[in-house]
Design an enzyme around this catalytic site. Structure first.
Site, PDB file in Angstrom:
ATOM      1  N   HIS A   1       0.561  26.100   5.138  1.00  0.00           N
ATOM      2  CA  HIS A   1       0.930  27.381   4.619  1.00  0.00           C
ATOM      3  C   HIS A   1      -0.653  28.024   4.393  1.00  0.00           C
ATOM      4  CE1 HIS A   1       0.241  29.563   0.704  1.00  0.00           C
ATOM      5  NE2 HIS A   1       1.382  30.031   0.849  1.00  0.00           N
ATOM      6  N   ASN A   2      -1.617  27.214   3.816  1.00  0.00           N
ATOM      7  CA  ASN A   2      -2.837  27.573   3.685  1.00  0.00           C
ATOM      8  C   ASN A   2      -3.383  27.786   4.940  1.00  0.00           C
ATOM      9  OD1 ASN A   2      -2.273  26.841   0.913  1.00  0.00           O
ATOM     10  ND2 ASN A   2      -4.205  26.182   0.544  1.00  0.00           N
TER      11      ASN A   2
ATOM     12  N   SER B   1       1.531  26.961  -4.687  1.00  0.00           N
ATOM     13  CA  SER B   1       0.911  27.951  -4.116  1.00  0.00           C
ATOM     14  C   SER B   1       1.139  29.310  -5.044  1.00  0.00           C
ATOM     15  CB  SER B   1       1.376  28.355  -2.797  1.00  0.00           C
ATOM     16  OG  SER B   1       0.862  29.685  -2.421  1.00  0.00           O
TER      17      SER B   1
ATOM     18  N   GLU C   1      -2.227  31.332   5.751  1.00  0.00           N
ATOM     19  CA  GLU C   1      -2.982  32.349   4.945  1.00  0.00           C
ATOM     20  C   GLU C   1      -4.432  32.659   5.597  1.00  0.00           C
ATOM     21  OE1 GLU C   1      -5.144  31.543   0.603  1.00  0.00           O
ATOM     22  OE2 GLU C   1      -3.124  31.113   0.771  1.00  0.00           O
TER      23      GLU C   1
ATOM     24  N   LYS D   1       2.292  22.348   2.417  1.00  0.00           N
ATOM     25  CA  LYS D   1       1.299  23.618   1.784  1.00  0.00           C
ATOM     26  C   LYS D   1       0.047  23.449   2.443  1.00  0.00           C
ATOM     27  CE  LYS D   1      -0.400  25.495  -1.915  1.00  0.00           C
ATOM     28  NZ  LYS D   1      -1.964  25.417  -1.693  1.00  0.00           N
TER      29      LYS D   1
END
Length: 482
Positions: free
Chosen positions: A187-188, A130, A191, A184
């Site tokens: 995480h996105n 990231s 986001e 990940k």
């Protein structure tokens, strides 16, 4: 070619080239290969003096230049191109060698690939990266999966290039097979939610209070000095202050309001549905982007001229500052909910797939390099380390107090937005999730009764154990034990 490189990068587009340069700058000997050799030549011509590079014209030469155990990082287009590159590398490698996919792969693909590659005696590591192109060059947050054995080799390499937060490298071994890419992905997803909440805050000030983009930019800059201190808040202030040089207008007013997606937010919601974990803030953020891009539908809605509020919030000027503070509180509370839901999703996935994921470590590596880096990730890490967030981040004393403190502001923001016709799906869904959690009894009892009526799905009772079914079609509505 002699086997001198301790790591190699395949695929030298923007991300791959930046990662290769980062590796070389930190003392690694880096083999580089691209299907088009011209791109390799360009990298060496422009940046060859940044460190030790070993350019290769063929895949065979690339593999030959790697010292054992060979470590090759793939930075190519997701999907079939990744599969093709993995197969090509595996055919040239030997047992014990390591293939790292550092792209945004879907975690089921990583699980599949790891199983196939490990059967050949090789190590396959799905690694979330990231920070975008800038992060790849200056220091990303890295989330590698794979075996402990592969991590032994990768640890010093990845720690050399990862972002640093309070002196700690923002990388840790996440867990087996697809764990790295799963984390990940979440995480996105967070986001997406974070960005939607910021956008809703902007909309409330722009349409609701009639503030200019520059004025709102100043608000976000001030918020970045509070517990909302984060990369996304910081860049929001910059975007809103930007003036178009051609027209002199705020640039944000000239950007088409269709938000794009690359799939990771959708994957997060799909995985959450499979796990039966509510990620309402993330889900609404994904749907909001979808609605923004349905241009024909929105244009027809404008032609229909639906009656409703205009969006301008009618309040005395002296109350506007107080409402801006309400928005800040609502943003923080909703942000906490998004992170809590994301970590809940990781927890349930770890149970399902047998991953041993250290949530405190995940929060620590998100403090630098990544898009959602934020000051309060220190608090999140501490909450997981202490065990206070074992059930939910919302139950850790610091975050419980923050939510309770923000609650009145949160409700005022949602109610005023609804009253004046300004859509706030992420704010609203986050508040609804909080209210659902704190409800002593939910209307799901009625839903279960309905399911038993039309499908004989049975139900449980609060006053005795067992499963029950009511014979709804009989006159007496007799209940039987299923």
């Amino acid at each position: 070619m002699s086997a001198e490189a301790n790591v190699g990068v395949v695929g030298l587009a923007a991300m791959g080239a930046s990662l290769a340069r980062n590796l070389a700058r930190h003392g690694n000997k880096v083999a580089v290969y691209n299907r088009s050799y011209a791109r390799t030549e360009k990298l060496i011509a422009e940046h060859g003096d940044e460190g030790a590079f070993f350019p290769a014209e063929t895949m065979e030469a690339f593999v030959d230049s790697l010292a054992k155990p060979r470590t090759a990082i793939i930075m190519v287009k997701a999907g079939e191109p990744t599969d093709a590159m993995i197969d090509a590398l595996a055919d040239l490698m030997e047992p014990g060698d390591i293939i790292v996919d550092a792209g945004n792969a879907h975690f089921p693909d990583t699980i599949r690939r790891e199983k196939a590659i490990s059967a050949r005696g090789l190590h396959f590591v799905g690694c979330g990266v990231s920070g975008g192109e800038e992060g790849a060059l200056l220091g990303p947050s890295m989330m590698p999966g794979g075996t402990e054995e592969s991590w032994t080799t990768l640890k010093p390499i990845f720690e050399s290039i990862a972002a640093k937060a309070e002196g700690e490298p923002c990388v840790t071994h996440i867990g087996a097979d697809g764990a790295g890419h799963f984390v990940k992905m979440v995480h996105n997803g967070i986001e997406y939610s974070d960005m939607q909440l910021i956008a809703e805050s902007y909309d409330l000030m722009r349409r609701g209070l009639g503030m200019t983009p520059a004025e709102i930019g100043d608000v976000f800059a001030a918020w970045n000095e509070t517990e909302l201190d984060s990369y996304l808040i910081e860049i929001t202030a910059e975007v809103l202050r930007q003036v178009d040089k051609k027209t002199g207008k705020p640039l944000v007013d000239l950007i088409v309001d269709h938000a794009g997606m690359k799939g990771t937010g959708t994957w997060t919601v799909q995985a959450a549905l499979d796990l039966a974990v509510p990620v309402t803030g993330i889900g609404e953020a994904v749907f909001a982007r979808g609605l923004s891009s349905q241009g024909d539908l929105r244009e027809e809605a404008q032609r229909q001229g639906f009656d409703g509020p205009t969006g301008a919030i009618d309040m005395p000027a002296e109350d506007c500052a107080a409402f801006v503070e309400d928005i800040r509180e609502a943003l923080y509370a909703s942000k906490i909910v998004a992170y809590a839901q994301g970590f809940n999703e990781i927890t349930e996935a770890a149970k399902k797939y047998g991953w041993d994921i250290d949530l405190a470590a995940v929060a620590r590596i998100w403090r630098g390099g990544c898009i959602i880096r934020a000051k309060f990730l220190n608090r999140i890490s501490e909450a997981f380390e202490s065990g206070e967030a074992n059930v939910s981040l919302l139950f850790a004393p610091y975050f419980k107090d923050a939510i309770e403190t923000a609650q009145r502001s949160w409700r005022r923001v949602v109610s005023r937005a609804v009253a004046f016709g300004i859509p706030v799906p992420a704010f609203s869904s986050s508040l609804a999730y909080f209210d659902g959690l704190r409800s002593d009894r939910l209307p799901a009892a009625l839903i279960q009764g309905q399911r038993d009526y039309f499908g004989a799905h049975t139900y449980q009772r609060v006053d005795m154990p067992g499963a029950f079914h009511t014979l709804w079609a009989t006159e007496e509505r007799e209940e039987i034990e299923a």
